[in-house]
Design a protein around this motif. Structure first.
Motif, mmCIF file in Angstrom:
data_model
loop_
_atom_site.group_PDB
_atom_site.id
_atom_site.type_symbol
_atom_site.label_atom_id
_atom_site.label_comp_id
_atom_site.label_asym_id
_atom_site.label_seq_id
_atom_site.Cartn_x
_atom_site.Cartn_y
_atom_site.Cartn_z
ATOM 1 N N ARG A 160 0.842 -1.194 0.000
ATOM 2 C CA ARG A 160 0.000 0.000 0.000
ATOM 3 C C ARG A 160 0.879 1.246 0.000
ATOM 4 N NH1 ARG A 160 -5.126 0.434 3.958
ATOM 5 N NH2 ARG A 160 -5.675 -1.526 2.949
ATOM 6 N N HIS A 164 -8.998 2.728 3.658
ATOM 7 C CA HIS A 164 -9.291 4.013 4.315
ATOM 8 C C HIS A 164 -8.283 5.093 3.945
ATOM 9 C CE1 HIS A 164 -5.981 2.671 6.828
ATOM 10 N NE2 HIS A 164 -5.877 3.913 7.266
ATOM 11 N N GLU A 181 -11.581 -4.748 15.567
ATOM 12 C CA GLU A 181 -10.644 -3.695 15.904
ATOM 13 C C GLU A 181 -11.489 -2.485 16.279
ATOM 14 O OE1 GLU A 181 -6.645 -4.048 13.520
ATOM 15 O OE2 GLU A 181 -8.271 -3.968 12.088
ATOM 16 N N ARG A 199 3.210 2.433 18.262
ATOM 17 C CA ARG A 199 3.528 1.354 17.310
ATOM 18 C C ARG A 199 3.703 1.932 15.903
ATOM 19 N NH1 ARG A 199 -1.103 0.523 14.370
ATOM 20 N NH2 ARG A 199 -0.172 -1.255 13.344
ATOM 21 N N SER A 242 2.903 2.162 12.077
ATOM 22 C CA SER A 242 1.767 1.773 11.236
ATOM 23 C C SER A 242 2.222 0.747 10.204
ATOM 24 C CB SER A 242 1.227 3.010 10.522
ATOM 25 O OG SER A 242 0.458 2.612 9.399
ATOM 26 N N GLY A 243 1.313 -0.151 9.838
ATOM 27 C CA GLY A 243 1.616 -1.107 8.769
ATOM 28 C C GLY A 243 1.094 -0.620 7.433
ATOM 29 N N THR A 244 0.384 0.500 7.409
ATOM 30 C CA THR A 244 -0.217 0.943 6.140
ATOM 31 C C THR A 244 0.194 2.358 5.744
ATOM 32 O OG1 THR A 244 -2.156 1.854 7.246
ATOM 33 C CG2 THR A 244 -2.302 -0.441 6.561
ATOM 34 N N ARG A 300 2.160 5.494 15.207
ATOM 35 C CA ARG A 300 0.905 5.886 15.856
ATOM 36 C C ARG A 300 1.070 5.901 17.375
ATOM 37 N NH1 ARG A 300 -2.314 5.883 11.443
ATOM 38 N NH2 ARG A 300 -2.301 4.062 10.077
HETATM 39 C C1 G16 Z 1 -5.879 -1.957 7.597
HETATM 40 C C2 G16 Z 1 -5.856 -3.287 8.296
HETATM 41 C C3 G16 Z 1 -6.410 -3.133 9.696
HETATM 42 C C4 G16 Z 1 -5.633 -2.074 10.452
HETATM 43 C C5 G16 Z 1 -5.575 -0.774 9.640
HETATM 44 C C6 G16 Z 1 -4.622 0.236 10.234
HETATM 45 O O1 G16 Z 1 -7.207 -1.513 7.501
HETATM 46 O O2 G16 Z 1 -6.613 -4.209 7.547
HETATM 47 O O3 G16 Z 1 -6.329 -4.373 10.344
HETATM 48 O O4 G16 Z 1 -6.222 -1.807 11.665
HETATM 49 O O5 G16 Z 1 -5.120 -1.021 8.326
HETATM 50 O O6 G16 Z 1 -3.356 -0.334 10.338
HETATM 51 P P1 G16 Z 1 -2.090 0.488 10.752
HETATM 52 O O7 G16 Z 1 -2.416 1.169 12.038
HETATM 53 O O8 G16 Z 1 -1.014 -0.543 10.893
HETATM 54 O O9 G16 Z 1 -1.808 1.490 9.666
HETATM 55 P P2 G16 Z 1 -7.841 -1.074 6.118
HETATM 56 O O10 G16 Z 1 -9.281 -0.826 6.416
HETATM 57 O O11 G16 Z 1 -7.096 0.159 5.708
HETATM 58 O O12 G16 Z 1 -7.572 -2.239 5.200
#
Ligand code: G16
Length: 545
Positions: free
Chosen positions: A30, A67, A376, A501, A503-505, A510
């Motif tokens: 992403r 999102h 979540e 933590r 973020s993974g996205t 965060r």
């Molecule tokens: C994705 C993941 C969720 C996670 C969110 C935020 O949501 O599928 O499990 O909670 O990202 O993740 P992070 O805090 O690591 O950025 P979505 O709805 O964007 O696919």
């Protein structure tokens, strides 16, 4: 053998940008949509190889950034049972995406075929879809080149929601088996959900109209289609349905906006009447956030934690009413973001487990229960009924009419709920069922427990990978010493809790904080964010304030 020359000629048309590194993270790849051409092309090949590895079973590919802002895009792979890609393949995906040249890509693919023991003579089958982002069509054509490069039998799912794509994958792979998940079409999905909903609310007072903020995304068309299947069983009023104007997707609307801002999307200010229920979807309709205004016009948010509390309590009650209490155990899975008050409420009633962020973690943990409810706080979640539990329901002979009614409700819930992944529309119907059964308005639902004030902030740092956590992301182990400073700060706030933590996205770190008072939660969050910023550096103009 791999069709080397074919892959080579397609790959040369999709060169990897040399300066970029891609990572298959929490939600697949992403990042900015304009940088993803080579990644998506390669995911086309990878999906084909994954299918061959699994004996030609159908793999899903979803092109979406959910999102995240409109200019972002992404891609996630869906395994045959409709769940997220197996973890070991996430690493393979990262290696394949980062091979710098076509030759390096061919080498990486060859290595993958050997390590994963892929029989290339097997068929490769994939179903794919995208959300409404403007970068989607070009990325889909890169994906299709990946399919052509390997020789994949690909089915186009069109423009649809992430959960519908997950549904399709499971429905295709279970077709004609005793675990058949439903017709493998969008029509099959809407028919299954709406049919179960109508049975579940039969004989009850019809719900008042529900407002849905569709985030100006693909959920707008999905909700419009769902409305035609629901007829007057649930009147829906759709807002933020503009999927053509550039820049409006997830902008000042949608589930993430509501959760992070803790307020009404501005476009709903004149629409929502006090007491009326409303909910927001996100850009690919896998998250759901409910809310209402009280008589004084005050906003109240009913997030993923409140949904978990509502739904888990309802299911526990049905299991008891059906007389299955000793055979079927219900449990809940949350993440560190779960409001402390929700964890307390739930843990007094049933087993609760905390896991790291990311649906795959919650999903796997929920599979350990007979009925696993996972959400979540951001509104992403579902309920899983184990195969054995579904068989128990099918075989069970109730001894009273009340038991029989409760059993039928449970069986219909297994049909209403999209068990492959969090699904905003399916979850919305589930919430509506519980509210109808309980005769709850938003206020009664909200009063199950009172949320502790909380605040979530993001910090832009030079390298989020220096942040490492343990204990389901509740404690930082790196950068060294930072957790001790956070702990010291937290002690100064009544009811204080905070964690940090990566973020993974998104390329951010965060910070979450809770405290007994709203002003204290805000202050704690910003002070922890300041610690993070001072530790990790970054652009001074982006220092949290
Ligand atoms: C994705 C993941 C969720 C996670 C969110 C935020 O949501 O599928 O499990 O909670 O990202 O993740 P992070 O805090 O690591 O950025 P979505 O709805 O964007 O696919």
């Amino acid at each position: 053998n791999l069709p080397i020359e074919n892959i080579r000629s397609f790959s040369d048309a999709h060169p990897k940008p040399s300066a970029l590194h891609f990572q298959y993270g929490t939600a697949g790849f992403r990042t900015l949509g304009s940088t993803l051409d080579s990644v998506i092309f390669r995911v086309g090949i990878l999906a084909g190889l994954r299918s061959k590895r699994l004996d030609g079973r159908t793999i899903g590919v979803m092109v979406t950034a959910s999102h995240n802002p409109e200019e972002d895009n992404g891609v996630k792979l869906v395994d045959p049972r409709g769940e997220m890609l197996e973890a070991s393949w996430e690493a393979h995906a990262t290696v394949v995406a980062n091979a710098p040249t076509t030759d390096a890509l061919l080498e990486a693919l060859d290595a993958l075929v050997k390590t994963a023991k892929i029989d290339l003579s097997k068929p490769a089958r994939v179903v794919y879809a995208r959300d409404t982002r403007p970068s989607g069509p070009a990325l889909i054509s890169a994906l299709e080149d990946g399919f052509k490069a390997l020789g994949v039998e690909a089915r186009d799912g069109g423009v649809t929601t992430t959960p519908i794509l997950h549904y399709l994958v499971k429905a295709i792979n279970t077709k004609g088996t005793k675990e058949s998940y439903g017709e493998d079409s969008e029509d099959g999905y809407y028919t299954k959900l709406s049919g179960a909903f109508k049975k579940l609310i039969a004989g009850k007072t019809k719900p008042d109209p529900l407002i849905i903020d569709c985030a100006n995304g693909v959920g707008a068309s999905a909700a419009a289609k769902l409305a035609t299947y629901l007829g007057d069983s649930l009147p829906l009023i759709l807002e933020n349905t503009d999927i053509t104007t550039p820049g409006v997707l997830n902008h000042a609307c949608g589930a993430d906006y509501v959760k992070t801002q803790q307020k009404l999307p501005p476009s709903l200010i004149d629409r929502l009447q006090p007491g009326q229920r409303a909910c927001s979807l996100d850009g690919d309709a896998d998250r759901l956030m409910y809310y209402y205004l009280d008589e004084r016009g005050q906003f109240h948010m009913l997030d993923g934690d409140k949904i978990a509390a509502l739904v888990a309590a309802f299911i526990v009650e049905l299991v008891k009413l059906a007389g299955l209490e000793s055979d079927v155990k219900v449990g809940v899975v949350q993440t560190a973001y779960a409001n402390g008050a929700s964890t307390k409420y739930l843990a007094e009633r049933l087993p609760v487990k905390c896991v790291p962020t990311g649906v795959k973690h919650l999903h796997h943990a929920a599979e350990h229960y007979d009925i696993g409810v996972y959400f979540e706080a951001n509104g992403h979640g579902t309920v899983l009924f184990s195969q054995q539990t579904q068989e128990t329901f099918a075989k069970y002979e109730p001894s009273t009419p009340a038991q029989s009614t409760a059993l039928n409700h449970l069986i219909n819930l297994t049909q209403l709920i999209n068990q492959t992944v969090g699904d905003a529309l399916s979850d919305m119907l589930l919430v509506e069922v519980v509210l109808t059964h309980k005769s709850y308005a938003g206020a009664e639902w909200n009063s199950l427990y009172a949320d502790l004030p909380n605040r979530l902030v993001k910090v832009v740092v030079s390298d989020r990978n220096t942040f490492k956590t343990e204990d389901a992301e509740r404690r930082l182990v790196s950068p060294p010493g930072l957790q001790a400073k956070i702990n010291e700060l937290v002690l100064r706030y009544e009811g204080g809790r905070s964690f940090v933590r990566p973020s993974g996205t998104e390329d951010v770190v965060r910070v979450y904080a809770e405290a007994a008072l709203k002003s204290q939660a805000d202050e704690l969050a910003f002070r922890v964010a300041g610690l993070v910023y001072d530790e990790a550096g970054g652009d001074p103009s982006k220092r949290p304030s």
